[in-house]
Write a protein that holds these residues in place. Structure first.
Motif, PDB file in Angstrom:
ATOM      1  N   VAL A 224      49.057  55.115  48.143  1.00  0.00           N
ATOM      2  CA  VAL A 224      48.792  56.536  48.363  1.00  0.00           C
ATOM      3  C   VAL A 224      48.948  57.230  47.009  1.00  0.00           C
ATOM      4  O   VAL A 224      50.052  57.397  46.512  1.00  0.00           O
ATOM      5  N   GLY A 225      47.828  57.604  46.438  1.00  0.00           N
ATOM      6  CA  GLY A 225      47.876  58.143  45.091  1.00  0.00           C
ATOM      7  C   GLY A 225      48.064  57.008  44.086  1.00  0.00           C
ATOM      8  O   GLY A 225      48.040  55.818  44.444  1.00  0.00           O
ATOM      9  N   ARG A 226      48.282  57.387  42.824  1.00  0.00           N
ATOM     10  CA  ARG A 226      48.389  56.373  41.778  1.00  0.00           C
ATOM     11  C   ARG A 226      49.428  56.775  40.751  1.00  0.00           C
ATOM     12  O   ARG A 226      49.707  57.956  40.558  1.00  0.00           O
ATOM     13  N   LEU A 227      49.989  55.733  40.130  1.00  0.00           N
ATOM     14  CA  LEU A 227      50.818  55.872  38.936  1.00  0.00           C
ATOM     15  C   LEU A 227      50.186  55.027  37.844  1.00  0.00           C
ATOM     16  O   LEU A 227      49.722  53.909  38.115  1.00  0.00           O
TER      17      LEU A 227
ATOM     18  N   SER B 219      44.995  41.029  38.308  1.00  0.00           N
ATOM     19  CA  SER B 219      46.067  40.038  38.400  1.00  0.00           C
ATOM     20  C   SER B 219      47.429  40.681  38.634  1.00  0.00           C
ATOM     21  O   SER B 219      48.304  40.068  39.253  1.00  0.00           O
ATOM     22  N   LYS B 220      47.635  41.883  38.136  1.00  0.00           N
ATOM     23  CA  LYS B 220      48.928  42.533  38.276  1.00  0.00           C
ATOM     24  C   LYS B 220      48.773  43.834  39.072  1.00  0.00           C
ATOM     25  O   LYS B 220      49.083  44.914  38.589  1.00  0.00           O
ATOM     26  N   SER B 221      48.295  43.717  40.262  1.00  0.00           N
ATOM     27  CA  SER B 221      48.182  44.864  41.154  1.00  0.00           C
ATOM     28  C   SER B 221      49.478  45.008  41.941  1.00  0.00           C
ATOM     29  O   SER B 221      50.156  44.023  42.260  1.00  0.00           O
ATOM     30  N   VAL B 222      49.818  46.227  42.252  1.00  0.00           N
ATOM     31  CA  VAL B 222      51.039  46.453  43.029  1.00  0.00           C
ATOM     32  C   VAL B 222      50.937  45.810  44.406  1.00  0.00           C
ATOM     33  O   VAL B 222      51.958  45.507  45.033  1.00  0.00           O
ATOM     34  N   ILE B 223      49.734  45.584  44.907  1.00  0.00           N
ATOM     35  CA  ILE B 223      49.573  44.954  46.206  1.00  0.00           C
ATOM     36  C   ILE B 223      50.044  43.503  46.167  1.00  0.00           C
ATOM     37  O   ILE B 223      50.493  42.955  47.180  1.00  0.00           O
TER      38      ILE B 223
ATOM     39  N   LYS C 105      56.914  48.601  35.589  1.00  0.00           N
ATOM     40  CA  LYS C 105      55.983  48.870  34.500  1.00  0.00           C
ATOM     41  C   LYS C 105      55.028  47.692  34.328  1.00  0.00           C
ATOM     42  O   LYS C 105      55.410  46.537  34.490  1.00  0.00           O
ATOM     43  N   GLY C 106      53.765  47.980  34.016  1.00  0.00           N
ATOM     44  CA  GLY C 106      52.768  46.945  33.791  1.00  0.00           C
ATOM     45  C   GLY C 106      51.900  46.632  34.993  1.00  0.00           C
ATOM     46  O   GLY C 106      50.960  45.833  34.888  1.00  0.00           O
ATOM     47  N   TYR C 107      52.151  47.263  36.147  1.00  0.00           N
ATOM     48  CA  TYR C 107      51.342  47.043  37.346  1.00  0.00           C
ATOM     49  C   TYR C 107      50.429  48.260  37.559  1.00  0.00           C
ATOM     50  O   TYR C 107      50.839  49.405  37.343  1.00  0.00           O
ATOM     51  N   ILE C 108      49.222  47.970  38.030  1.00  0.00           N
ATOM     52  CA  ILE C 108      48.257  49.045  38.278  1.00  0.00           C
ATOM     53  C   ILE C 108      48.082  49.237  39.778  1.00  0.00           C
ATOM     54  O   ILE C 108      48.343  48.318  40.579  1.00  0.00           O
TER      55      ILE C 108
END
Length: 405
Positions: free
Chosen positions: A260-263, A231-235, A220-223
């Protein structure tokens, strides 16, 4: 004419006893007289002008004792001996039929063979490629033949330059050169191993990174954005993997990873990360019709009317979305909130949240646990990832070629 002549005739007759007899009869003297004063006189009499017609001879009665007229045929019987038959032999009837049609079976077969041969030769001539000299083929291969490369924008994105859209903007701005010439067409086919490509004055490596596929348990909290400003990308959760890339793949640029896609930022669970654009397009496109399973924890009590309202669906962005299934899960020990299992396939933005909201419920937490036939491993912690193997990719509907790591 002289004096009257006397003629004699002998008539021969056959009697019933076949005895030959002869009888002599003297004809009377004929006297002819002429109209002139000729000393000769003739007495000539003529038959009447309209003689009575003679009755037709009576036809002889037919003798039907022997039956109808029969033409005998001499044929060879089954015992090999000749015999009389009222029907002609089959060989004669066959010859008569051929003579009537004017076509022999052998001629028909020969005509068919010639026709097939002509069609085959025509087909061969139509399919056969024209023959050219080695020099002409070499000139064609070097100047015109498609080398089988990839689009320039795709090559730049795979090399980690930027996203494909950003790479297209670089190409339109004239910041990319191919073999010493500025290229303004993103669709240009290039081969990094043969073509010399520069981006903003920097040479693009000849070797391209191989395709990689990961399953991430998104916290939670990652885009799901790969922008450098986020700053908080899942990558950023793959920084340790990318930092070790140069040690394992010297001279090969690190892969440009994307989701692939997004949450949304508040949703956790299964997220696919890769550098294969074709695979990502196939997995995320609506035509793939992949189902996605979510576990929604809600506040308050869940009644039957809530489940009925969710199953009836709701309208999202002008489209009525209906879930595949809705189920109330059993209560877990020490759990104060109810959990719903919801399966969807449309993939609309905030689809599960809108379905629950339309039923009058409020979501406390939302987690995706399955995409297609691949389920999130239960022992995979938040923020952790695993590299997918061919079996996992097959469950996701993907297919990759074997590459050297």
């Amino acid at each position: 004419m002289g004096s009257a002549a006397t003629m004699a005739m002998t008539v021969l007759c056959f009697t019933k006893s076949n005895k030959l007899t002869s009888t002599f009869r003297t004809l009377p003297r004929l006297t002819c007289s002429s109209l002139s004063n000729s000393p000769f006189k003739f007495n000539i009499s003529f038959s009447p002008s309209n003689p009575k017609p003679k009755p037709d001879p009576k036809p002889e009665p037919e003798n039907d004792d022997d039956g109808p007229l029969m033409i005998p045929w001499i044929v060879r019987g089954e015992d090999g001996n000749f015999k009389l038959s009222s029907e002609p032999p089959p060989s004669f009837l066959k010859d008569m039929a051929i003579a009537k049609t004017g076509t022999k079976k052998s001629d028909k077969i020969q005509t068919t063979k010639i026709k097939k041969k002509t069609e085959k030769e025509t087909k061969v001539h139509a399919v056969a490629q024209p023959q050219y000299s080695k020099a002409a083929r070499r000139f064609y291969n070097e100047n015109f033949k498609d080398s089988g490369g990839e689009r320039l924008s795709k090559v730049l994105a795979a090399s980690g330059v930027a996203s494909r859209r950003s790479c297209e903007e670089l190409i339109f701005e004239g910041k990319v050169t191919v073999n010493g010439s500025v290229c303004n067409t993103p669709q240009t086919k290039v081969d990094p191993s043969k073509d010399i490509i520069y981006v903003n004055g920097s040479r693009l490596p000849k070797r391209q990174p191989h395709k990689v596929y990961f399953a991430l348990n998104k916290p939670k909290g990652y885009i799901c954005s790969s922008g450098e400003k986020e700053s908080k990308s899942v990558i950023s959760l793959f920084d340790d993997y990318l930092s070790r890339w140069d040690k394992k793949h010297a001279g090969v640029p690190p892969p440009r990873l994307f989701t692939v896609g997004r949450l949304d930022v508040a949703t956790t669970g299964l997220l696919i990360v890769t550098n294969d654009g074709d695979f990502a397009q196939k997995l995320s496109h609506p035509s793939s019709n992949f189902s996605k399973e979510y576990i929604a924890t809600v506040d308050g009590l869940v009644h039957k009317r809530h489940l009925m309202a969710i199953s009836e669906g709701t309208t999202i962005e002008g489209v009525h979305c209906v879930p595949d299934s809705v189920e109330l899960l059993p209560n877990m020990p020490n759990a104060q909130r109810a959990r719903l299992r919801i399966v969807v396939h449309d993939g609309r933005k905030h689809e599960v949240r809108e379905l629950v909201k339309s039923a009058g419920l409020e979501i406390y937490s939302l987690k995706r646990v399955r995409i297609g036939g691949f389920r999130l491993p239960p022992d995979l912690g938040l923020g952790k990832y695993i590299e997918l193997n061919p079996t996992n990719l097959k469950a996701l509907g993907g297919k990759v070629n074997k590459v050297d790591s």
